[in-house]
Design a protein around this motif. Structure first.
Motif, mmCIF file in Angstrom:
data_model
loop_
_atom_site.group_PDB
_atom_site.id
_atom_site.type_symbol
_atom_site.label_atom_id
_atom_site.label_comp_id
_atom_site.label_asym_id
_atom_site.label_seq_id
_atom_site.Cartn_x
_atom_site.Cartn_y
_atom_site.Cartn_z
ATOM 1 N N ASP A 170 56.521 29.901 71.928
ATOM 2 C CA ASP A 170 55.259 29.302 72.363
ATOM 3 C C ASP A 170 54.127 30.322 72.231
ATOM 4 O OD1 ASP A 170 56.931 27.631 75.120
ATOM 5 O OD2 ASP A 170 56.607 26.976 73.054
ATOM 6 N N HIS A 171 54.425 31.543 72.571
ATOM 7 C CA HIS A 171 53.419 32.613 72.489
ATOM 8 C C HIS A 171 52.923 32.751 71.061
ATOM 9 C CE1 HIS A 171 51.991 36.785 72.135
ATOM 10 N NE2 HIS A 171 51.622 36.660 73.390
ATOM 11 N N ALA A 172 53.858 32.771 70.124
ATOM 12 C CA ALA A 172 53.476 32.896 68.717
ATOM 13 C C ALA A 172 52.659 31.683 68.278
ATOM 14 C CB ALA A 172 54.719 33.049 67.844
ATOM 15 N N ARG A 173 53.046 30.524 68.782
ATOM 16 C CA ARG A 173 52.318 29.305 68.397
ATOM 17 C C ARG A 173 50.890 29.343 68.909
ATOM 18 N NH1 ARG A 173 53.850 23.339 70.441
ATOM 19 N NH2 ARG A 173 53.795 24.450 72.403
ATOM 20 N N GLU A 214 60.375 30.307 63.511
ATOM 21 C CA GLU A 214 61.571 31.152 63.414
ATOM 22 C C GLU A 214 62.186 31.381 64.779
ATOM 23 O OE1 GLU A 214 62.894 31.761 60.531
ATOM 24 O OE2 GLU A 214 64.516 32.588 61.752
ATOM 25 N N ARG A 215 61.353 31.618 65.780
ATOM 26 C CA ARG A 215 61.864 31.866 67.136
ATOM 27 C C ARG A 215 62.498 30.596 67.700
ATOM 28 N NH1 ARG A 215 60.738 36.652 69.469
ATOM 29 N NH2 ARG A 215 59.055 37.933 68.643
ATOM 30 N N TYR A 216 61.828 29.461 67.510
ATOM 31 C CA TYR A 216 62.389 28.211 68.015
ATOM 32 C C TYR A 216 63.751 27.941 67.369
ATOM 33 C CZ TYR A 216 57.833 26.796 69.953
ATOM 34 O OH TYR A 216 56.672 26.703 70.682
ATOM 35 N N LEU A 217 63.830 28.199 66.074
ATOM 36 C CA LEU A 217 65.092 27.912 65.384
ATOM 37 C C LEU A 217 66.214 28.790 65.918
ATOM 38 C CD1 LEU A 217 63.941 27.424 61.679
ATOM 39 C CD2 LEU A 217 64.871 25.703 63.231
ATOM 40 N N ARG A 218 65.865 30.030 66.218
ATOM 41 C CA ARG A 218 66.887 30.937 66.746
ATOM 42 C C ARG A 218 67.409 30.404 68.082
ATOM 43 N NH1 ARG A 218 64.134 36.400 66.935
ATOM 44 N NH2 ARG A 218 63.095 35.946 65.004
ATOM 45 N N VAL A 219 66.495 29.959 68.918
ATOM 46 C CA VAL A 219 66.910 29.418 70.227
ATOM 47 C C VAL A 219 67.744 28.156 70.023
ATOM 48 C CG1 VAL A 219 66.096 28.388 72.385
ATOM 49 C CG2 VAL A 219 64.909 30.364 71.429
ATOM 50 N N GLY A 220 67.287 27.305 69.116
ATOM 51 C CA GLY A 220 68.004 26.055 68.880
ATOM 52 C C GLY A 220 69.424 26.290 68.410
ATOM 53 N N ARG A 221 69.620 27.325 67.607
ATOM 54 C CA ARG A 221 70.960 27.572 67.058
ATOM 55 C C ARG A 221 71.829 28.352 68.037
ATOM 56 N NH1 ARG A 221 67.996 28.869 61.354
ATOM 57 N NH2 ARG A 221 67.755 26.689 60.738
ATOM 58 N N ALA A 222 71.218 29.235 68.806
ATOM 59 C CA ALA A 222 72.029 30.064 69.711
ATOM 60 C C ALA A 222 72.348 29.351 71.024
ATOM 61 C CB ALA A 222 71.294 31.369 70.017
ATOM 62 N N ALA A 233 49.225 31.909 69.668
ATOM 63 C CA ALA A 233 48.513 33.008 69.008
ATOM 64 C C ALA A 233 48.159 32.682 67.555
ATOM 65 C CB ALA A 233 49.372 34.270 69.055
ATOM 66 N N GLY A 234 48.552 31.512 67.093
ATOM 67 C CA GLY A 234 48.205 31.118 65.726
ATOM 68 C C GLY A 234 49.140 31.688 64.677
ATOM 69 N N ARG A 235 50.404 31.909 65.049
ATOM 70 C CA ARG A 235 51.398 32.414 64.087
ATOM 71 C C ARG A 235 52.534 31.397 64.010
ATOM 72 N NH1 ARG A 235 50.668 36.928 67.426
ATOM 73 N NH2 ARG A 235 52.791 36.756 68.203
ATOM 74 N N PRO A 236 52.282 30.268 63.355
ATOM 75 C CA PRO A 236 53.277 29.193 63.358
ATOM 76 C C PRO A 236 54.596 29.579 62.699
ATOM 77 C CG PRO A 236 51.475 28.682 61.842
ATOM 78 C CD PRO A 236 51.067 29.886 62.600
ATOM 79 N N ALA A 237 54.529 30.404 61.669
ATOM 80 C CA ALA A 237 55.794 30.762 60.982
ATOM 81 C C ALA A 237 56.709 31.524 61.939
ATOM 82 C CB ALA A 237 55.499 31.598 59.737
#
Lengths: 203, 390
Positions: free
Chosen positions: B311-314, B324-332, B316-320
């Motif tokens: 969320d912080h990255a989002r 990547e962070r969301y995907l890591r959480v989703g998979r782990a 802050a305007g860094r969607p990529a």
């Protein structure tokens, strides 16, 4: 006459209905104990995540016990109890004091809501969103609110909602329409729900 | 195919589970071209998903038995309403905001000490812990207190300084003040006690003090110091004061001792981080998240913290990076609700910022990983909107 004490929980002992009507305590205990979990879920769904369940369940049971002598068994017990519970909740929501009250945490949340900026994004989890929606629903009249919850959130068909609320399908549709119109307007202006409405950006 | 009006579209959205295929197609066509109805469809789907995800409201079996017994015994509503510990919804009134709402609270809640030093002076211990309740009493109806009138709520004696309206919730151990001014005297004990107004909550913290063989220093609350024969040496030693056996009377230090507040819990840090992100205070939010991760979070808390980094990255305007962070959480953490949320957030963000094919791929991954996920309906709808015939 066949035993009409139908319930989705399965068959009951023969003649339980007659015994309940006659005020047989053991039969009433059996029936109420079996139906309580479904009743709790029904009342819980109507009142939302932040209201207290006990008292409304208690009132429903008291009314049901008093009304049992007149229950003919044409409808399933579960639905009959759900109708009583629906009326208990509506009566409760009509109380002026209840309608003025809002939970403290929602008051705090609204003060935390940032000023609306097109680029601002909030992290809103599903539960907070549900609470927020119920906060708006609490602004509706009790009957409109109840019709909306039963039909739109719980997905019950209009004819079942009409039966639960002891009214016509036309009146039920009208209540849902009025609730929907207000809720859409409030939700659209609520920054706490804004992240839901990203559809425009996706298209 | 007939054109669907917005009114009929709303009705169809609400009957979604019962639509025939032709009706679904009509609705789909309408939603593609009507942002307002699409917005409503999203709201309904989201609220239904959230409601379905809510744990069912259930009473405990003993509580059920009690309610059945009461109903069968003919216990009427009216007597319960009259009792002060009858019922409360645990809400506070917003409609009396015009009334002055001020609470003055005197807190004196000494806690039981660790074993006292083997010297003559001793610190008075608190009263024994109140007997455990097997089941808290139901919350109360509001009570009106006239000026000067006192009443007992939980472990506190409450006196109205100005006419007051209060409501006691035994389960939350909180007294809600909706109007007036009250003086609250809280007895020692282990149970929580709080007073809530519309704008803030006052919570009794208890007492914190440091004791050595010769000295006692109070950092929070107040204590009484007794001699070995039980006679008071100091009737009341308040926060910021110290007493030593070598000194004849209590003396206030030149400067109050610095009291380090206990470190906030992981949960509290994460809640703070969320609020700071909502206010776009990114650096402060990041500091809270990092502190939460250093504080030994549970697995679920770690999943939440890592999602907040996304969320912080989002924000802050860094969607990529966010994706990547969301995907890591989703998979782990695919066994947790946090994983479900993060996976869908990744897909949704990719739909907005990435090539459409990548967005569709993430939606498909979400549906494959979470076939019963909370956002499955919305994910399927977005795939259909993106041209997937699913």
């Amino acid at each position: 006459m066949t035993d009409p004490l139908r319930s989705s929980d399965g068959p009951r002992a023969q003649g339980d209905l007659e015994r309940c009507r006659a005020g047989d305590r053991a039969a009433l205990e059996r029936v109420l104990r079996a139906e309580l979990p479904a009743l709790e879920r029904h009342i819980g769904g109507l009142i939302g995540p932040d209201r207290d369940l006990d008292d409304l369940v208690q009132r429903t049971l008291v009314r049901a016990v008093r009304a049992f002598p007149k229950f003919r068994g044409e409808a399933p017990v579960r639905l009959w109890l759900a109708r009583i519970a629906t009326n208990v909740v509506i009566d409760h929501l009509r109380t002026p004091q209840r309608r003025r009250e809002v939970p403290l945490r929602l008051v705090v949340d609204s003060s935390q809501t940032p000023a609306a900026e097109p680029s601002a994004e909030r992290v809103v989890d599903a539960r907070a969103r549900l609470r927020r929606v119920f906060h708006h629903l609490d602004r509706l009249s009790p009957k409109n609110r109840t019709a909306f919850i039963l039909h739109v959130i719980e997905g019950r068909p209009v004819h079942e909602v009409a039966a639960l609320m002891k009214t016509s399908q036309v009146t039920t549709r009208s209540r849902v329409f009025l609730a929907r119109r207000s809720l859409r307007a409030w939700a659209h202006r609520d920054p706490a729900l804004r992240d839901l409405f990203e559809v425009g950006g996706d298209r | 195919m007939t054109r669907l009006s917005c009114w009929k579209a709303a009705d169809a959205i609400e009957r979604r589970d019962h639509l025939a295929d032709a009706e679904r197609l009509e609705l789909e066509t309408h939603l593609e071209g009507c942002a307002r109805c699409a917005e409503y469809a999203t709201l309904v789907a989201s609220v239904r998903a959230a409601a379905a995800a809510e744990p069912p409201r259930q009473l405990t079996p003993p509580r059920r038995e009690r309610l059945i017994d009461r109903a069968l015994s003919g216990a009427a509503d009216a007597p319960r309403e009259a009792r002060p510990r009858g019922r409360s919804l645990g809400w506070i009134a917003a409609g009396v905001a015009a009334t002055a709402v001020v609470a003055t609270v005197l807190l004196w809640a000494p806690r039981p000490t660790a074993p006292s030093p083997p010297r003559p002076a001793r610190v008075a211990s608190s009263d024994p812990a109140p007997p455990a309740q097997t089941e808290p009493a139901p919350p109360a109806a509001p009570s009106q207190l006239a000026a000067g009138v006192g009443a007992r709520f939980g472990r506190a004696t409450v006196r109205a300084i100005e006419p007051a309206t209060v409501r006691w919730d035994d389960r939350a151990e909180t007294l809600y003040l909706t109007a007036g001014v009250i003086d609250v005297d809280v007895e020692p004990g282990d149970r929580r006690f709080a007073v809530a107004t519309e704008r803030f909550t006052v919570e009794v913290l208890g007492t914190r003090f440091v004791v050595s063989a010769t000295e006692v220093r109070v950092e929070r609350g107040a204590v009484r110091v007794l001699g070995p024969d039980g006679t008071p040496r100091v009737d009341r030693l308040a926060a910021g004061h110290a007493w030593s056996e070598s000194r004849p009377r209590a003396e206030a230090p030149a400067a109050p001792p610095r009291v380090e507040p206990p470190a906030p819990s992981v949960r509290r840090r994460l809640a703070r981080a969320r609020r700071l992100l909502a206010a776009s205070r990114l650096d402060d939010a990041r500091a809270q998240i990092d502190a939460a991760l250093r504080a030994g979070p549970s697995r679920r808390e770690r999943a939440e913290a890592e999602t907040l980094l996304g969320d912080h990255a989002r924000v802050a305007g860094r969607p990529a990076e966010a994706i990547e962070r969301y995907l890591r959480v989703g998979r782990a953490y695919d066994d947790l609700a946090e994983g479900d949320n993060a996976s869908f957030s990744a897909a949704r963000l990719r739909m907005r910022h990435g090539p459409p094919a990548a967005g569709r791929a993430l939606l498909e991954e979400y549906l494959a990983r979470y076939p019963e996920g909370r956002f499955r309906d919305e994910a399927a709808r977005r795939l259909r909107s993106a041209g997937d015939p699913r």
